[in-house]
Design a protein around this motif. Structure first.
Motif, PDB file in Angstrom:
ATOM      1  N   ARG A  22       0.836  -1.197   0.000  1.00 10.91           N
ATOM      2  CA  ARG A  22       0.000   0.000   0.000  1.00 10.91           C
ATOM      3  C   ARG A  22       0.872   1.249   0.000  1.00 10.91           C
ATOM      4  NH1 ARG A  22      -3.416   0.220   5.250  1.00 10.91           N
ATOM      5  NH2 ARG A  22      -4.032  -1.777   4.422  1.00 10.91           N
ATOM      6  N   ILE A  79       0.313   5.423   0.457  1.00  7.43           N
ATOM      7  CA  ILE A  79      -0.675   6.424   0.879  1.00  7.43           C
ATOM      8  C   ILE A  79      -0.092   7.818   0.698  1.00  7.43           C
ATOM      9  CG2 ILE A  79      -2.047   7.322   2.803  1.00  7.43           C
ATOM     10  CD1 ILE A  79      -1.906   4.502   4.056  1.00  7.43           C
ATOM     11  N   VAL A 114      -4.952   6.338  -1.934  1.00  6.63           N
ATOM     12  CA  VAL A 114      -4.259   5.101  -1.590  1.00  6.63           C
ATOM     13  C   VAL A 114      -4.180   4.231  -2.843  1.00  6.63           C
ATOM     14  CG1 VAL A 114      -4.301   3.021  -0.155  1.00  6.63           C
ATOM     15  CG2 VAL A 114      -5.179   5.191   0.762  1.00  6.63           C
TER      16      VAL A 114
END
Length: 165
Positions: free
Chosen positions: A100, A102, A111
């Motif tokens: 991930r 962000i 995201v």
């Protein structure tokens, strides 16, 4: 009996409180969504819990980019909840995060999340999901989701894998 009732009320409040505190972080919201949409065979989707992660006007879009021509299909949150309560998903579906990234500023976040998924028929694949979130009312809400699946000849970029395959 009163003691048991008080215990059950406290337990229910604790679970609700814990779920609400998870929504105070971007990680918590994304993790909760993956938890809710991943089902073991015979499980039913908790659409109220899924709905609680989104603003009411959220849209969800899949980008189909498997051939020379791409197209996108967008649905409302209500349509999405109807689609994912199809009996197909009750046979089992799993979606797990690979990595991930962000980016956020002033109550908004973007995201990019790579994922791997597997359905009840053993079909598996990977892809990228893009989430847009806003922070309101002391928590994060999903505004929109856009995702696409990895296809032959278009592998996921290494920066979204971070060494994981």
């Amino acid at each position: 009996m009163l003691r048991l009732s008080l215990f059950l009320i406290a337990l229910q409040w604790s679970v609700h409180s814990s779920a609400q505190s998870n929504l105070q972080t971007i990680d918590g919201v994304i993790t909760e969504l993956l938890t809710q949409i991943s089902l073991k065979k015979g499980d039913k989707m908790d659409t109220a819990a899924v709905r609680n992660l989104f603003i009411p006007t959220a849209q969800l879009t899949i980008l189909m980019n498997e051939t020379d021509s791409a197209y996108a299909e967008t649905v409302t949150l209500n349509d999405f909840l109807e689609l994912i309560t199809d009996p197909y998903y009750e046979e089992g579906y799993s979606e797990k995060e690979i990595h991930r990234v962000i980016d956020q500023y002033n109550g908004m976040a973007q995201v990019f999340q790579s994922f791997k998924a597997k359905d009840s028929e053993g079909e598996s694949g990977r892809g990228i999901t893009s989430y847009q979130l806003v922070q309101m009312e002391n928590r994060w809400w999903i505004v929109n989701i856009l995702w696409t699946n990895e296809v032959e000849g278009k592998p996921l970029p290494q920066k979204y894998l971070k060494g994981k395959q």
